[in-house]
Enzyme design. Structure first.
Site, PDB file in Angstrom:
ATOM      1  N   ARG A  82       0.716  -0.972   0.042  1.00 38.60           N
ATOM      2  CA  ARG A  82      -0.038  -0.020   0.091  1.00 38.60           C
ATOM      3  C   ARG A  82       0.876   1.077  -0.073  1.00 38.60           C
ATOM      4  O   ARG A  82       1.919   1.225   0.680  1.00 38.60           O
ATOM      5  CB  ARG A  82      -0.964   0.059   1.140  1.00 38.60           C
ATOM      6  CG  ARG A  82      -1.959  -1.442   1.177  1.00 38.60           C
ATOM      7  CD  ARG A  82      -3.078  -0.884   0.057  1.00 38.60           C
ATOM      8  NE  ARG A  82      -4.091  -1.883   0.321  1.00 38.60           N
ATOM      9  CZ  ARG A  82      -4.225  -2.841  -0.694  1.00 38.60           C
ATOM     10  NH1 ARG A  82      -3.203  -3.095  -1.535  1.00 38.60           N
ATOM     11  NH2 ARG A  82      -5.284  -3.544  -0.776  1.00 38.60           N
ATOM     12  N   GLU A 126      -2.892   7.448  -4.422  1.00 36.17           N
ATOM     13  CA  GLU A 126      -3.290   7.150  -5.899  1.00 36.17           C
ATOM     14  C   GLU A 126      -4.629   7.085  -6.166  1.00 36.17           C
ATOM     15  O   GLU A 126      -5.512   7.123  -5.004  1.00 36.17           O
ATOM     16  CB  GLU A 126      -2.699   5.550  -6.009  1.00 36.17           C
ATOM     17  CG  GLU A 126      -3.489   4.600  -5.216  1.00 36.17           C
ATOM     18  CD  GLU A 126      -2.687   3.107  -5.544  1.00 36.17           C
ATOM     19  OE1 GLU A 126      -3.680   2.271  -5.711  1.00 36.17           O
ATOM     20  OE2 GLU A 126      -1.489   2.912  -5.243  1.00 36.17           O
ATOM     21  N   HIS A 166      -0.639  -0.006 -10.007  1.00 41.11           N
ATOM     22  CA  HIS A 166      -1.266  -0.968  -8.679  1.00 41.11           C
ATOM     23  C   HIS A 166      -2.062  -2.091  -9.513  1.00 41.11           C
ATOM     24  O   HIS A 166      -3.196  -2.418  -9.534  1.00 41.11           O
ATOM     25  CB  HIS A 166      -2.640  -0.230  -8.134  1.00 41.11           C
ATOM     26  CG  HIS A 166      -2.877  -0.816  -6.889  1.00 41.11           C
ATOM     27  ND1 HIS A 166      -3.476  -0.192  -5.743  1.00 41.11           N
ATOM     28  CD2 HIS A 166      -2.820  -2.067  -6.225  1.00 41.11           C
ATOM     29  CE1 HIS A 166      -3.560  -0.931  -4.690  1.00 41.11           C
ATOM     30  NE2 HIS A 166      -3.351  -2.108  -5.172  1.00 41.11           N
TER      31      HIS A 166
END
Length: 317
Positions: free
Chosen positions: A230, A259, A277
């Site tokens: 993360r 993000e 991601h």
């Protein structure tokens, strides 16, 4: 009658027919606007929500869905799902531990190799007509440090140890002697003893900015940081400064704090590899996560205990 299912993530769009075949009436709302509109207009009917840790589900959104019974996080993370609100309502919360571990570990090693060997930069140079070599360190035989040794961490460790002959160390709250790897109680000590430091820990308050300026300085000017966990685990501004000043050699990031907005200063750097991601987005991983979601949902609506409840979240049985 099909069960109304609210879907807040983009990656399962191709599975909407399968959800219908499984007895659900899917409502796809992957953007912030669609999410707010759908909850406002159709929240009264929704009985199940499919989300992921980074996307989450807020307490006020749960409040707007009075018939909501179960929230399923597609991957292992659940840091932005309001577990306290779910617990007060008796809402079941599930997640998908291990379902995408292989895919994420593959991606972590790709980022590690790409950052160390400067593969994106070399590719771009060749496409511009260049043919000069790019210098980067060998990976084989180096020291691999892992922040976290869950499903994903263990897969990364196995690739490093068996594939590249790396010496593996890890930092967790409790040692796992059965792993055979060296345990570190302090992340700075792990960073000092690592050439490549990989973040594979969950997000949330307990790990917020765990990798800060002191950890990056401990990693040092020959060290590389890889984050497939993360973005919140890494202090982004401290990382940018360390990369700009050459206090670490480089980084490979699949996740970024805040993000999908990526700081311009980070995008300008030529010693960082960025991916959107996508570490867990292989066809195999998505199939695994969707299958587990459907198993959890089927169990819940049949009155059975779910397979993978989030720790401390309410669940039947």
């Amino acid at each position: 009658m099909r069960i109304p299912l609210l879907i807040l993530i983009e990656s399962v769009k191709d599975y909407l027919p399968r959800f219908e075949q499984s007895g659900f009436a899917p409502v796809w709302a992957p953007t912030a606007e669609a999410r707010a509109r759908t909850i406002a207009e159709r929240g009264q009917d929704i009985r199940i929500v499919l989300t992921r840790g980074a996307t989450g589900l807020r307490g006020d959104e749960m409040q707007a869905m009075p018939r909501l019974e179960i929230v399923c996080s597609l991957g292992v993370g659940y840091e932005n799902i309001d577990l306290d609100a779910a617990r007060r309502r008796g809402i079941v919360v599930t997640h998908g531990p291990g379902t995408n571990a292989v895919s994420v570990a593959d991606h972590a090693m790709a980022l590690l190799l790409g950052a160390a060997r400067r593969l994106p930069q070399a590719d771009a140079a060749v496409r511009r007509g260049g043919w000069s070599g790019f210098m980067g360190p060998q990976v084989a035989g180096k020291r691999l440090g892992l922040i976290g040794l869950g499903h994903i961490g263990r897969e990364i460790a196995r690739r490093g140890a068996l594939g590249f002959g790396m010496r593996v160390g890890y930092c967790t709250r409790r040692p796992r002697p059965e792993s055979g790897y060296a345990h570190y109680a302090d992340v700075r000590a792990l960073a000092r003893d690592s050439d490549f430091l990989v973040v594979a820990a969950p997000g949330g308050a307990a790990t917020h900015h765990l990798v800060d300026e002191t950890v990056l300085d401990a990693l040092g000017p020959q060290g590389y940081l890889v984050n497939v966990a993360r973005g919140s685990v890494v202090d982004t501004q401290a990382l940018i400064a360390a990369l700009e000043q050459g206090r670490i050699a480089g980084a490979g990031l699949d996740v970024v704090e805040g993000e999908p907005d990526v700081p311009e200063a980070l995008k300008r750097l030529d010693n960082v590899v960025l991916t959107p991601h996508s570490a867990g987005r292989s066809p195999e991983a998505v199939e695994n996560t969707v299958s587990l979601f459907l198993q959890n949902a089927a169990a819940h609506f049949a009155g059975r205990p779910v397979l993978t409840p989030v720790p401390d979240a309410g669940h039947r049985g």
